[in-house]
Every structure is written in C-alpha cells, then in structure tokens.
Write an enzyme that holds these catalytic residues in place. Structure first.
Site, short mmCIF file in Angstrom:
data_model
loop_
_atom_site.label_atom_id
_atom_site.label_comp_id
_atom_site.label_asym_id
_atom_site.label_seq_id
_atom_site.Cartn_x
_atom_site.Cartn_y
_atom_site.Cartn_z
N LYS A 1 0.83 -1.22 0.00
CA LYS A 1 0.00 0.00 0.00
C LYS A 1 0.86 1.27 0.00
CE LYS A 1 -3.78 -0.04 2.67
NZ LYS A 1 -4.63 -0.28 3.87
N LYS B 1 2.15 2.69 2.27
CA LYS B 1 1.70 3.55 3.37
C LYS B 1 2.73 3.48 4.49
CE LYS B 1 -3.18 4.57 3.89
NZ LYS B 1 -4.37 4.45 4.71
#
Ligand code: C2G
Length: 142
Positions: free
Chosen positions: A45, A47
């Site tokens: 992701k 992230k």
C-alpha cells in the site's frame, strides 16, 4: 445473524474511522474488520504508518462496534474472507467507490460517505506544522 466486513489501516485512529465503523456495524449484527498488517502497508500500500499492527488491532478490538479483527495481508484475500466468514455486506468508505464492486457476486457492497476534514495524514501534518493552536475538527454532519 447479518455479518458486515470492512478493511483498513486505521493508523492514528480518529473519529472518521469511528464514524465508518459505527455506521458499518449498524447495517448488521456483527462487524469484522480486516486490518492491514505493517508489512502489507509498507510493501503493497506504500503507506508509512505510525502505529504498529499490534496496537492498531488492540484499539479496534476494544470498540463496542467491532466484533472481530482479522489481518489483511494482501489485495487478493477479500473473496475468501467474504466466503469464509459468511459475510452479508462488504462496506468501505466512498473514497473506494466502485473499486470493490466485483464482490457483489458474493455479497452486498456498500460505500459509505467519508468523514470530511479528518485523516491520519492531516493529523500528522497538523502536528508537525504546529498549527498555532488551531484544532482539527472533523465534519460530524454525517
Ligand atoms: N475513512 C472515513 N473517513 C475518513 C478517513 C477514513 O470514512 N476521514 C474510512 C475509509 O474510507 C476506510 C476506513 O475509514 O473505509 C479506513 O481508512 P484507512 O485506514 O485509510 O484505510 P485504507 O488505507 O483506505 O485501506 O483493502 C482496502 C484497504 O485496506 C483500505
């Protein structure tokens, strides 16, 4: 027993996350949250999270509206999760509108309105910029 399933990172937990989870739980009798692992966030992701999976899981497990937390380790697990947990409704915030419509072959799919003016990224930026005492107030008109 109507089972609801949703996914997310829930980093730096805030009222936007809570609004989503409460509304998702209100659609049925049981809410399962598939929580992105640290590895999934980093490797798939892109992230960068602040709070580790262990602590993000603990927060979710202590919410009245959450009945079970399972790990989200890849993008491909959703169909199996829906089938394995007999999910009736898959729920995500509407920033994902349309992205998971393929699950409608297996369960109902609902996208709920995001809470405006709050996000984990906004919180991190707000703190690092020292916003002269301005408060970060989410739009609670939902
Ligand atoms: N959310 C919201 N309002 C906000 C912020 C988040 O309603 N102000 C919702 C998102 O739409 C999502 C859930 O809260 O449904 C969790 O948000 P994130 O932790 O940012 O999840 P995300 O990174 O979008 O991961 O496989 C799906 C992914 O794991 C979703």
């Amino acid at each position: 027993m109507k089972t609801i399933l949703t996914y997310g990172t829930f980093d730096v937990f805030h009222v936007g996350h809570l609004n989503l989870l409460k509304r998702a739980r209100a659609l049925g009798d049981r809410l399962i949250v598939a929580l992105s692992t640290d590895e999934f966030n980093l490797e798939m992701k892109n992230k960068v999270t602040a709070i580790p999976y262990r602590d993000r899981k603990m927060i979710l497990e202590h919410l009245n509206c959450v009945d079970l937390v399972i790990p989200e380790i890849n993008w491909e697990q959703k169909i199996n999760d829906v089938l394995n947990h007999n999910v009736d409704i898959f729920v995500m915030g509407d920033d994902w509108q349309g992205k998971f419509d393929f699950l409608s072959d297996y369960c109902e799919v609902q996208y709920l309105k995001r809470t405006d003016n709050i996000s984990s990224t906004m919180i991190k930026q707000h703190i690092s910029s020292g916003n002269n005492g301005q408060l970060l107030a989410a739009d609670m008109s939902l």
